[in-house]
Scaffold this motif. Structure first.
Motif, PDB file in Angstrom:
ATOM      1  N   GLY A   6       0.826  -1.205   0.000  1.00 57.66           N
ATOM      2  CA  GLY A   6       0.000   0.000   0.000  1.00 57.66           C
ATOM      3  C   GLY A   6       0.854   1.247   0.000  1.00 57.66           C
ATOM      4  O   GLY A   6       1.953   1.263  -0.558  1.00 57.66           O
ATOM      5  N   GLY A   7       0.349   2.311   0.639  1.00 56.49           N
ATOM      6  CA  GLY A   7       1.005   3.616   0.604  1.00 56.49           C
ATOM      7  C   GLY A   7       2.439   3.588   1.103  1.00 56.49           C
ATOM      8  O   GLY A   7       2.692   3.295   2.272  1.00 56.49           O
ATOM      9  N   GLY A   8       3.378   3.917   0.233  1.00 54.99           N
ATOM     10  CA  GLY A   8       4.788   3.851   0.582  1.00 54.99           C
ATOM     11  C   GLY A   8       5.207   4.863   1.628  1.00 54.99           C
ATOM     12  O   GLY A   8       6.021   4.556   2.512  1.00 54.99           O
ATOM     13  N   LEU A   9       4.678   6.081   1.563  1.00 56.04           N
ATOM     14  CA  LEU A   9       5.046   7.105   2.532  1.00 56.04           C
ATOM     15  C   LEU A   9       4.587   6.720   3.933  1.00 56.04           C
ATOM     16  O   LEU A   9       5.322   6.905   4.922  1.00 56.04           O
ATOM     17  CB  LEU A   9       4.444   8.451   2.135  1.00 56.04           C
ATOM     18  N   GLU A  10       3.380   6.186   4.032  1.00 53.03           N
ATOM     19  CA  GLU A  10       2.856   5.773   5.331  1.00 53.03           C
ATOM     20  C   GLU A  10       3.660   4.604   5.889  1.00 53.03           C
ATOM     21  O   GLU A  10       3.976   4.562   7.085  1.00 53.03           O
ATOM     22  CB  GLU A  10       1.379   5.393   5.221  1.00 53.03           C
ATOM     23  N   ARG A  11       3.998   3.650   5.017  1.00 51.36           N
ATOM     24  CA  ARG A  11       4.820   2.512   5.470  1.00 51.36           C
ATOM     25  C   ARG A  11       6.141   2.996   6.029  1.00 51.36           C
ATOM     26  O   ARG A  11       6.587   2.559   7.096  1.00 51.36           O
ATOM     27  CB  ARG A  11       5.094   1.555   4.309  1.00 51.36           C
ATOM     28  N   ALA A  12       6.787   3.895   5.296  1.00 46.71           N
ATOM     29  CA  ALA A  12       8.093   4.391   5.721  1.00 46.71           C
ATOM     30  C   ALA A  12       7.991   5.115   7.056  1.00 46.71           C
ATOM     31  O   ALA A  12       8.866   4.974   7.917  1.00 46.71           O
ATOM     32  CB  ALA A  12       8.670   5.317   4.652  1.00 46.71           C
ATOM     33  N   ARG A  47      -2.320   7.119  11.202  1.00 45.39           N
ATOM     34  CA  ARG A  47      -3.643   7.292  10.593  1.00 45.39           C
ATOM     35  C   ARG A  47      -4.346   8.515  11.183  1.00 45.39           C
ATOM     36  O   ARG A  47      -4.960   9.308  10.448  1.00 45.39           O
ATOM     37  CB  ARG A  47      -4.499   6.050  10.824  1.00 45.39           C
ATOM     38  N   SER A  48      -4.272   8.678  12.496  1.00 44.77           N
ATOM     39  CA  SER A  48      -4.897   9.827  13.147  1.00 44.77           C
ATOM     40  C   SER A  48      -4.316  11.133  12.612  1.00 44.77           C
ATOM     41  O   SER A  48      -5.048  12.109  12.377  1.00 44.77           O
ATOM     42  CB  SER A  48      -4.695   9.734  14.656  1.00 44.77           C
ATOM     43  N   LYS A  49      -3.019  11.150  12.397  1.00 46.82           N
ATOM     44  CA  LYS A  49      -2.359  12.349  11.863  1.00 46.82           C
ATOM     45  C   LYS A  49      -2.858  12.653  10.455  1.00 46.82           C
ATOM     46  O   LYS A  49      -3.138  13.816  10.110  1.00 46.82           O
ATOM     47  CB  LYS A  49      -0.853  12.116  11.847  1.00 46.82           C
ATOM     48  N   ARG A  50      -2.991  11.619   9.606  1.00 52.96           N
ATOM     49  CA  ARG A  50      -3.471  11.822   8.237  1.00 52.96           C
ATOM     50  C   ARG A  50      -4.920  12.309   8.237  1.00 52.96           C
ATOM     51  O   ARG A  50      -5.310  13.152   7.426  1.00 52.96           O
ATOM     52  CB  ARG A  50      -3.362  10.517   7.447  1.00 52.96           C
ATOM     53  N   VAL A  51      -5.747  11.779   9.131  1.00 54.86           N
ATOM     54  CA  VAL A  51      -7.138  12.208   9.235  1.00 54.86           C
ATOM     55  C   VAL A  51      -7.213  13.691   9.567  1.00 54.86           C
ATOM     56  O   VAL A  51      -7.985  14.454   8.958  1.00 54.86           O
ATOM     57  CB  VAL A  51      -7.876  11.367  10.307  1.00 54.86           C
ATOM     58  N   GLU A  52      -6.396  14.103  10.529  1.00 51.33           N
ATOM     59  CA  GLU A  52      -6.399  15.513  10.923  1.00 51.33           C
ATOM     60  C   GLU A  52      -5.949  16.404   9.769  1.00 51.33           C
ATOM     61  O   GLU A  52      -6.548  17.447   9.507  1.00 51.33           O
ATOM     62  CB  GLU A  52      -5.487  15.706  12.131  1.00 51.33           C
ATOM     63  N   PHE A  89     -12.125   6.654   6.894  1.00 50.11           N
ATOM     64  CA  PHE A  89     -10.845   6.887   6.232  1.00 50.11           C
ATOM     65  C   PHE A  89      -9.947   5.663   6.347  1.00 50.11           C
ATOM     66  O   PHE A  89      -9.731   5.122   7.429  1.00 50.11           O
ATOM     67  CB  PHE A  89     -10.138   8.090   6.856  1.00 50.11           C
ATOM     68  N   ASP A  90      -9.414   5.220   5.199  1.00 48.23           N
ATOM     69  CA  ASP A  90      -8.526   4.060   5.144  1.00 48.23           C
ATOM     70  C   ASP A  90      -7.122   4.544   4.811  1.00 48.23           C
ATOM     71  O   ASP A  90      -6.905   5.210   3.801  1.00 48.23           O
ATOM     72  CB  ASP A  90      -9.016   3.077   4.075  1.00 48.23           C
ATOM     73  N   LEU A  91      -6.173   4.203   5.644  1.00 41.88           N
ATOM     74  CA  LEU A  91      -4.794   4.632   5.423  1.00 41.88           C
ATOM     75  C   LEU A  91      -4.206   3.991   4.167  1.00 41.88           C
ATOM     76  O   LEU A  91      -3.224   4.482   3.610  1.00 41.88           O
ATOM     77  CB  LEU A  91      -3.942   4.286   6.649  1.00 41.88           C
ATOM     78  N   GLY A  92      -4.812   2.886   3.719  1.00 37.94           N
ATOM     79  CA  GLY A  92      -4.337   2.240   2.488  1.00 37.94           C
ATOM     80  C   GLY A  92      -3.008   1.542   2.644  1.00 37.94           C
ATOM     81  O   GLY A  92      -2.261   1.397   1.675  1.00 37.94           O
ATOM     82  N   THR A  93      -2.703   1.120   3.846  1.00 32.09           N
ATOM     83  CA  THR A  93      -1.437   0.464   4.129  1.00 32.09           C
ATOM     84  C   THR A  93      -1.680  -0.734   5.034  1.00 32.09           C
ATOM     85  O   THR A  93      -2.496  -0.664   5.955  1.00 32.09           O
ATOM     86  CB  THR A  93      -0.465   1.435   4.837  1.00 32.09           C
ATOM     87  N   THR A 111      -3.375  -3.746  10.083  1.00 24.50           N
ATOM     88  CA  THR A 111      -4.088  -3.054   9.017  1.00 24.50           C
ATOM     89  C   THR A 111      -4.967  -1.944   9.592  1.00 24.50           C
ATOM     90  O   THR A 111      -5.021  -1.752  10.813  1.00 24.50           O
ATOM     91  CB  THR A 111      -4.931  -4.065   8.200  1.00 24.50           C
ATOM     92  N   ASN A 112      -5.654  -1.222   8.710  1.00 21.80           N
ATOM     93  CA  ASN A 112      -6.512  -0.104   9.087  1.00 21.80           C
ATOM     94  C   ASN A 112      -7.635  -0.575  10.018  1.00 21.80           C
ATOM     95  O   ASN A 112      -8.178  -1.674   9.820  1.00 21.80           O
ATOM     96  CB  ASN A 112      -7.111   0.495   7.799  1.00 21.80           C
ATOM     97  N   PRO A 113      -8.003   0.216  11.024  1.00 20.77           N
ATOM     98  CA  PRO A 113      -7.488   1.537  11.404  1.00 20.77           C
ATOM     99  C   PRO A 113      -6.375   1.468  12.450  1.00 20.77           C
ATOM    100  O   PRO A 113      -6.112   2.459  13.120  1.00 20.77           O
ATOM    101  CB  PRO A 113      -8.735   2.199  11.983  1.00 20.77           C
ATOM    102  N   GLY A 114      -5.755   0.294  12.583  1.00 25.25           N
ATOM    103  CA  GLY A 114      -4.749   0.032  13.594  1.00 25.25           C
ATOM    104  C   GLY A 114      -5.116  -1.236  14.321  1.00 25.25           C
ATOM    105  O   GLY A 114      -5.187  -1.298  15.547  1.00 25.25           O
ATOM    106  N   VAL A 115      -5.404  -2.274  13.531  1.00 26.44           N
ATOM    107  CA  VAL A 115      -5.854  -3.567  14.058  1.00 26.44           C
ATOM    108  C   VAL A 115      -4.733  -4.581  13.898  1.00 26.44           C
ATOM    109  O   VAL A 115      -4.138  -4.703  12.821  1.00 26.44           O
ATOM    110  CB  VAL A 115      -7.121  -4.058  13.317  1.00 26.44           C
TER     111      VAL A 115
END
Length: 223
Positions: A6-12, A47-52, A89-93, A111-115
């Motif tokens: 999934g999202g490379g930036l989020e993974r990193a 994920r919380s940061k991206r939502v904000e 919202f799905d972080l996609g990672t 996985t999303n949302p932090g499971v």
């Protein structure tokens, strides 16, 4: 070992935070179970940061001010609509985490949302767009943790090749063996080439199977 899809930036970002917090014991080892809980918490935080950033800051709210003042300032309907967007919202990672707890191999899916889910009982798992193809391939082989390393590697290689039929899965392949005694070892090109040859030979044998006897039986039944 942490693997992601999934999202490379989020993974990193998730893995970067996890590395910064990682604490090894005097022998240079880490228990993967508390590490899994830590990665889960970092995932939820990212994920919380991206939502904000995506939904709240553009309308001059933070998580805190939205919770305390949003309903009063926006009205119940608008507040409820935005709250629904935040929840969906799905972080996609997604991440796979492998390691050891007291010498026992562990496998976790985050996985999303932090499971966090431990997949030890299944003995294998896959993530990404080709995950269904890979998991079905492993199921069809009848994989067991009692298999030899060589047989397991061939099954995993075959699962990766089958996953390549899914959109977005490339044909480049890296493989690593994680051992409680020897750490992580990356398989060299000669090993991958041999796995490629063994896989191709197995596919060719299946394609060249003789169906004459089956044809004969079907014809006899039809008579």
């Amino acid at each position: 070992l942490v693997m992601g899809a999934g999202g490379g930036l989020e993974r990193a970002e998730i893995v970067g935070v996890e590395r910064g917090r990682l604490r090894l014991d005097p022998g240079g080892h880490v228990d993967v179970e508390p590490l899994g809980e830590m990665v889960k918490a970092v995932y939820a935080s990212v994920r919380s940061k991206r939502v904000e950033e995506r939904f709240l800051l553009p309308i001059n709210y933070t998580h805190s001010t939205f919770q305390t003042e949003g309903a009063k300032q926006l009205g119940a309907q608008i507040f409820g609509n935005i709250l629904g967007q935040l929840a969906q919202f799905d972080l996609g990672t997604e991440l796979l985490l492998v390691g050891f707890t007291n010498g026992s191999a562990r496998l976790a899916h985050i996985t999303n949302p932090g499971v966090l889910r431990w997949a030890d009982g299944m003995e294998f798992y896959a993530i990404g767009s080709g995950s269904i193809h890979a998991v079905m391939s492993m199921l069809l082989t009848g994989y067991s943790r009692n298999w030899s390393l060589e047989r397991a590697l061939l099954a995993v290689y075959g699962a990766k090749r089958n996953a390549e039929s899914a959109p977005g899965v490339g044909n480049m392949t890296d493989m690593r063996v994680v051992s409680g005694q020897d750490g992580t070892k990356t398989l060299e090109d000669p090993v991958l080439e041999e796995l490629k040859s063994l896989h191709a030979a197995a596919v060719q044998r299946t394609a060249a199977e003789n169906f004459d006897k089956l044809k004969e039986l079907l014809h006899a039944k039809a008579q």
